[in-house]
Design a protein around this motif. Structure first.
Motif, PDB file in Angstrom:
ATOM      1  N   PHE A   6       0.833  -1.200   0.000  1.00 23.13           N
ATOM      2  CA  PHE A   6       0.000   0.000   0.000  1.00 23.13           C
ATOM      3  C   PHE A   6       0.873   1.258   0.000  1.00 23.13           C
ATOM      4  N   THR A   7       1.924   1.239   0.824  1.00 19.21           N
ATOM      5  CA  THR A   7       2.824   2.393   0.925  1.00 19.21           C
ATOM      6  C   THR A   7       3.494   2.679  -0.405  1.00 19.21           C
ATOM      7  N   ASP A   8       4.030   1.623  -1.048  1.00 20.31           N
ATOM      8  CA  ASP A   8       4.702   1.807  -2.340  1.00 20.31           C
ATOM      9  C   ASP A   8       3.728   2.322  -3.397  1.00 20.31           C
ATOM     10  N   LEU A   9       2.550   1.720  -3.452  1.00 16.30           N
ATOM     11  CA  LEU A   9       1.575   2.120  -4.459  1.00 16.30           C
ATOM     12  C   LEU A   9       1.066   3.535  -4.222  1.00 16.30           C
ATOM     13  N   SER A  10       0.779   3.862  -2.972  1.00 15.46           N
ATOM     14  CA  SER A  10       0.283   5.208  -2.670  1.00 15.46           C
ATOM     15  C   SER A  10       1.354   6.258  -2.962  1.00 15.46           C
ATOM     16  N   ASN A  11       2.621   5.907  -2.724  1.00 14.24           N
ATOM     17  CA  ASN A  11       3.717   6.821  -3.022  1.00 14.24           C
ATOM     18  C   ASN A  11       3.806   7.065  -4.524  1.00 14.24           C
ATOM     19  N   ALA A  18       0.745   9.218  -5.532  1.00 14.39           N
ATOM     20  CA  ALA A  18       0.896  10.595  -5.067  1.00 14.39           C
ATOM     21  C   ALA A  18       1.906  11.371  -5.908  1.00 14.39           C
ATOM     22  N   ASN A  19       2.897  10.666  -6.472  1.00 11.70           N
ATOM     23  CA  ASN A  19       3.950  11.325  -7.253  1.00 11.70           C
ATOM     24  C   ASN A  19       3.769  11.137  -8.751  1.00 11.70           C
ATOM     25  N   SER A  20       2.541  10.867  -9.169  1.00 11.02           N
ATOM     26  CA  SER A  20       2.293  10.652 -10.596  1.00 11.02           C
ATOM     27  C   SER A  20       2.549  11.907 -11.430  1.00 11.02           C
ATOM     28  N   GLN A  21       2.571  13.084 -10.789  1.00 11.24           N
ATOM     29  CA  GLN A  21       2.839  14.334 -11.501  1.00 11.24           C
ATOM     30  C   GLN A  21       4.169  14.958 -11.083  1.00 11.24           C
ATOM     31  N   THR A  22       4.996  14.206 -10.370  1.00  5.11           N
ATOM     32  CA  THR A  22       6.263  14.742  -9.870  1.00  5.11           C
ATOM     33  C   THR A  22       7.359  14.583 -10.918  1.00  5.11           C
ATOM     34  N   THR A  23       7.982  15.683 -11.299  1.00  8.29           N
ATOM     35  CA  THR A  23       9.029  15.663 -12.321  1.00  8.29           C
ATOM     36  C   THR A  23      10.207  14.801 -11.884  1.00  8.29           C
ATOM     37  N   TYR A  26      10.335  11.724 -11.057  1.00  8.40           N
ATOM     38  CA  TYR A  26      10.083  10.668 -10.078  1.00  8.40           C
ATOM     39  C   TYR A  26      10.158   9.305 -10.750  1.00  8.40           C
ATOM     40  N   LYS A  27      10.796   8.346 -10.059  1.00  8.39           N
ATOM     41  CA  LYS A  27      10.918   6.986 -10.559  1.00  8.39           C
ATOM     42  C   LYS A  27      10.054   6.063  -9.699  1.00  8.39           C
ATOM     43  N   ALA A  28       9.022   5.488 -10.310  1.00  8.46           N
ATOM     44  CA  ALA A  28       8.100   4.625  -9.581  1.00  8.46           C
ATOM     45  C   ALA A  28       8.797   3.364  -9.107  1.00  8.46           C
ATOM     46  N   SER A  29       8.385   2.873  -7.951  1.00 10.34           N
ATOM     47  CA  SER A  29       8.938   1.641  -7.377  1.00 10.34           C
ATOM     48  C   SER A  29       7.872   0.551  -7.400  1.00 10.34           C
ATOM     49  N   THR A  30       8.298  -0.682  -7.230  1.00  7.08           N
ATOM     50  CA  THR A  30       7.368  -1.812  -7.131  1.00  7.08           C
ATOM     51  C   THR A  30       7.659  -2.568  -5.840  1.00  7.08           C
ATOM     52  N   THR A  37      -2.863   3.954 -14.063  1.00  9.14           N
ATOM     53  CA  THR A  37      -3.913   2.942 -14.245  1.00  9.14           C
ATOM     54  C   THR A  37      -3.482   1.611 -13.649  1.00  9.14           C
ATOM     55  N   GLY A  38      -2.256   1.213 -13.943  1.00 13.99           N
ATOM     56  CA  GLY A  38      -1.761  -0.056 -13.420  1.00 13.99           C
ATOM     57  C   GLY A  38      -1.664  -0.075 -11.914  1.00 13.99           C
ATOM     58  N   ASP A  39      -1.219   1.025 -11.315  1.00 16.07           N
ATOM     59  CA  ASP A  39      -1.066   1.069  -9.863  1.00 16.07           C
ATOM     60  C   ASP A  39      -2.418   1.094  -9.155  1.00 16.07           C
ATOM     61  N   LEU A  40      -3.397   1.747  -9.768  1.00 16.25           N
ATOM     62  CA  LEU A  40      -4.740   1.725  -9.173  1.00 16.25           C
ATOM     63  C   LEU A  40      -5.311   0.306  -9.190  1.00 16.25           C
ATOM     64  N   SER A  41      -5.035  -0.440 -10.248  1.00 20.61           N
ATOM     65  CA  SER A  41      -5.469  -1.840 -10.315  1.00 20.61           C
ATOM     66  C   SER A  41      -4.774  -2.674  -9.254  1.00 20.61           C
ATOM     67  N   LYS A  42      -3.453  -2.447  -9.101  1.00 16.25           N
ATOM     68  CA  LYS A  42      -2.695  -3.171  -8.086  1.00 16.25           C
ATOM     69  C   LYS A  42      -3.182  -2.814  -6.687  1.00 16.25           C
ATOM     70  N   LEU A  43      -3.627  -1.581  -6.526  1.00 17.88           N
ATOM     71  CA  LEU A  43      -4.120  -1.146  -5.222  1.00 17.88           C
ATOM     72  C   LEU A  43      -5.371  -1.936  -4.840  1.00 17.88           C
ATOM     73  N   ILE A  44      -6.230  -2.221  -5.815  1.00 23.84           N
ATOM     74  CA  ILE A  44      -7.439  -3.013  -5.555  1.00 23.84           C
ATOM     75  C   ILE A  44      -7.060  -4.438  -5.164  1.00 23.84           C
ATOM     76  N   VAL A  45      -6.060  -5.007  -5.866  1.00 25.38           N
ATOM     77  CA  VAL A  45      -5.597  -6.363  -5.556  1.00 25.38           C
ATOM     78  C   VAL A  45      -5.012  -6.415  -4.153  1.00 25.38           C
ATOM     79  N   ALA A  46      -4.202  -5.393  -3.809  1.00 27.95           N
ATOM     80  CA  ALA A  46      -3.596  -5.351  -2.475  1.00 27.95           C
ATOM     81  C   ALA A  46      -4.677  -5.218  -1.401  1.00 27.95           C
ATOM     82  N   GLN A  47      -5.713  -4.436  -1.705  1.00 28.57           N
ATOM     83  CA  GLN A  47      -6.818  -4.277  -0.755  1.00 28.57           C
ATOM     84  C   GLN A  47      -7.523  -5.611  -0.520  1.00 28.57           C
TER      85      GLN A  47
END
Length: 431
Positions: A38-43, A46-51, A53-57, A396-406
């Protein structure tokens, strides 16, 4: 017989409680792991518009412990752990920015940046010694002329020395203050104008000097001194006054009946002779130039003078960025001059860099030593000016993963709830 039955019930209860507690332990580790996800996905979200920023998994791994459910001496997995995986080597989309000093990297490189640790009495930032690396290239000038990105990191590069005009070899914060002085442009042509005395007032063998200030590529001034000597009424020689041999940078100038230059036969320091209608080549210090004599005529007095084509003054008007990493100061006279060069740093394993606040990283033993490269060399990448690198978050992918994690979190919660009911039933058997 009753004692045997009692002992059997005791072992059943002991085994059941051990299994239930083990199930609770497993479910709790699942809850912790999904919380980590949840922490990784929410991060990321939250940073989807941050110049930059490198997403983590999130990576999950099972833990094997010695438990009573094992068969034939084989232990079974009874817990899970989650770890964050960085993907700093993932390229973000490069998009155009309204900020003309923004830079975007396409490749493996990072900008070299530092942080301010305080301010001096005149509000100049005091920069720290800790080296940071970032892909956030949204740089703009602060009130002191430093290039700072939106996370407050100061861009470093190789600065041009204000005195010598040469490019430095060590990294330092790039500063382009509004008070920066214009360096005179390199002289390429000297132009002589005026008259030479063709009358008897100037005897044969005598003449006059003409001098001009010429500038080299670094803006350093030198004086060029040429001496005119009368040969006859229509012929003069001109040569470098500092050449005692009389063979370097010398020319014989012939004038026509109107007093205008008709031919120039010259010899430069390389011993090369040439004939021109109005000019000759000057070689040597401060650099090779052309000397134009078309403005010299015969007259009744020696009034000849000489100027260079260098532009010597200009007022700072702003800065511009080059795709080769050049930081240029622009002036109101239309010229621009190099003030710094931006390199890019690469690592053997960029995913092992240590993440810091503000899309910045520090080197680790696992990432390897930083390798500083010029732009577009050794895989460092290219620069796009007036652009930024967007976040690599897949929203889109992270929101889907968020549902799976939930769902996984809820399932582990259900396991804890069920185990609690089983534990209450088992405890009731003891009473």
């Amino acid at each position: 017989m009753l004692g045997h039955t009692t002992r059997s019930l005791f072992h059943v209860r002991e085994y059941a409680m051990s299994s239930i507690i083990n199930a609770v332990h497993t479910a709790v580790s699942g809850l912790n792991s999904q919380s980590h996800a949840f922490t990784d996905l929410s991060n990321n979200i939250a940073n989807s518009q941050t110049t930059g920023y490198k997403a983590s998994t999130t990576s999950f791994e099972d833990y094997v412990t010695n438990n009573e459910l094992a068969n034939d001496g084989e232990s079974l997995s009874d817990s899970v752990a989650a770890t964050t995986r960085q993907h700093t080597d993932t390229q973000g989309m490069v998009t155009t920015s309204t900020n003309s000093t923004a830079l975007a990297i396409s490749g493996n490189g990072f900008f070299n940046v530092v942080q301010a640790t305080g301010q001096s009495n005149d509000s100049t930032p005091v920069l720290g010694t800790q080296q940071y690396y970032t892909r956030n290239g949204d740089f703009s000038q602060d009130k002191n002329g430093y290039l700072v990105n939106t996370s407050g990191y100061y861009l470093e590069g190789y600065n041009v020395d204000a005195t010598s005009g040469t490019l430095g070899t060590s990294l330092s914060a790039i500063q382009v203050p509004s008070s920066i002085a214009f360096r005179p442009t390199e002289s390429t042509k000297l132009t002589a104008t005026g008259t030479l005395d063709s009358s008897s007032t100037t005897p044969v063998g005598q003449g006059t000097d003409m001098k001009a200030t010429a500038y080299d590529s670094t803006g350093t001034a030198s004086t060029v001194d040429l001496t005119w000597t009368k040969v006859n009424d229509t012929t003069w020689t001109v040569k470098d006054a500092n050449d005692t041999t009389g063979t370097s940078n010398s020319a014989t100038v012939t004038f026509d009946s109107t007093g205008a230059v008709s031919s120039v036969t010259s010899q430069n320091s390389a011993g090369t002779s040439s004939t021109s209608s109005t000019s000759f080549d000057y070689t040597g210090s401060p650099q090779d130039m052309t000397v134009s004599l078309s403005g010299v005529t015969l007259g009744s007095a020696n009034t000849v003078s000489m100027t260079s084509d260098s532009v010597t003054s200009g007022t700072f008007s702003g800065i511009s960025m080059g795709t080769d990493g050049s930081v240029m100061a622009t002036f109101d006279n239309g010229y621009s001059q190099l003030v710094a060069k931006i390199p890019l740093t690469t690592f053997a394993d960029p995913n092992s860099l240590s993440a810091q606040n503000g899309q910045a990283y520090t080197a680790t033993s696992q990432s390897g030593s930083p390798q500083i490269n010029a732009v577009n060399t050794n895989g460092a990448g290219t620069l796009t000016t007036g652009s930024i690198e967007e976040s690599t978050t897949d929203l889109t992918g992270d929101l889907s993963k968020l549902i799976v994690a939930q769902q996984a979190y809820g399932a582990n919660t259900k396991v804890v709830s069920t185990a609690d009911q089983l534990l209450q039933t088992t405890l009731a058997m003891i009473q």
